[in-house]
Design an enzyme around this catalytic site. Sequence first.
Site, PDB file in Angstrom:
ATOM      1  N   HIS A 182       0.921  -1.220  -0.171  1.00  0.00           N
ATOM      2  CA  HIS A 182      -0.103  -0.093   0.052  1.00  0.00           C
ATOM      3  C   HIS A 182       0.784   1.218   0.100  1.00  0.00           C
ATOM      4  O   HIS A 182       0.587   2.207  -0.782  1.00  0.00           O
ATOM      5  CB  HIS A 182      -0.841  -0.022   1.215  1.00  0.00           C
ATOM      6  N   ASP A 220      -7.346  -2.752  -1.598  1.00  0.00           N
ATOM      7  CA  ASP A 220      -8.254  -3.689  -0.521  1.00  0.00           C
ATOM      8  C   ASP A 220      -9.793  -3.219  -1.364  1.00  0.00           C
ATOM      9  O   ASP A 220     -10.043  -2.084  -1.564  1.00  0.00           O
ATOM     10  CB  ASP A 220      -8.177  -3.060   0.613  1.00  0.00           C
ATOM     11  N   GLU A 251      -5.644 -12.347   3.748  1.00  0.00           N
ATOM     12  CA  GLU A 251      -6.930 -11.237   3.511  1.00  0.00           C
ATOM     13  C   GLU A 251      -7.550 -11.469   2.005  1.00  0.00           C
ATOM     14  O   GLU A 251      -6.698 -11.168   0.861  1.00  0.00           O
ATOM     15  CB  GLU A 251      -6.317  -9.951   3.820  1.00  0.00           C
ATOM     16  N   HIS A 271      -7.460  -8.125  -0.011  1.00  0.00           N
ATOM     17  CA  HIS A 271      -6.013  -7.437  -0.658  1.00  0.00           C
ATOM     18  C   HIS A 271      -5.230  -7.992  -1.680  1.00  0.00           C
ATOM     19  O   HIS A 271      -4.839  -8.990  -1.634  1.00  0.00           O
ATOM     20  CB  HIS A 271      -5.095  -7.492   0.782  1.00  0.00           C
TER      21      HIS A 271
END
EC number: 3.4.13.22
Length: 226
Positions: free
Chosen positions: A139, A146, A204, A207
């Site tokens: 990120h 996301d 995740e 993500h």
Amino acid sequence: MKRGSLFIFFALVFNIAFAQHYEYIDSSKVMGPKSYAARVKQQPELRLVEIKKYIPAIVLDIRYATTNNFMHRKMYEQGRAFARLPVVLALKEMEEDLKNRGLGLKIYDAYRPYSVTVKFYKETPDTNFVADPRKGSKHNRGCAIDLSLIDLKTGKELEMPTGFDSFSRKAAANYPDLPAQQLANRELLKSIMQAHGFKVIATEWWHYDFNGWAKFPLLDIPFETI
């Protein structure tokens, strides 16, 4: 000094040293506004761009600009989403493909300033879900998104294994013991993202990292200066 007091003393010393270690990471590894501006002047194709300006129909639900996140407070001053130009162009192609299925994208988070990653780690040092500041996050490079899928007719999110930012085992990208519809939706998102140059992370389902992220440096640039 009593044993309890000694323990507290060393805990405080450790926490101070720990905080300083992560707050004062080698500055050459994190690019600030001035060095970033100089870099993109030479390589404009690698600049951060605002996703909505390239994909007006995309839905934003930037959780860290609200209190609806695992930190329970606002971490961003603005509810905007940015990513590197090649990342956004890939998302644009994907959004166009999804329209044919009656689907669209909802983004929870994209580029994240490095200083915010440090704050996350100080409160939740679980590297299964929060990036280690010694490495930084994709990120922070402007190369992670996301997101989830929405039904264009209803505007509702497709049913997924968990909500965004869940620390549950069910959030894992390959967790098997789920209802059939949740599995199907998760795998649909995964296949579409992979087809457009993204890879899901193991812990995740929401993500995705952009292939080729390693050539982009870590950034610590507030949204308002982009």
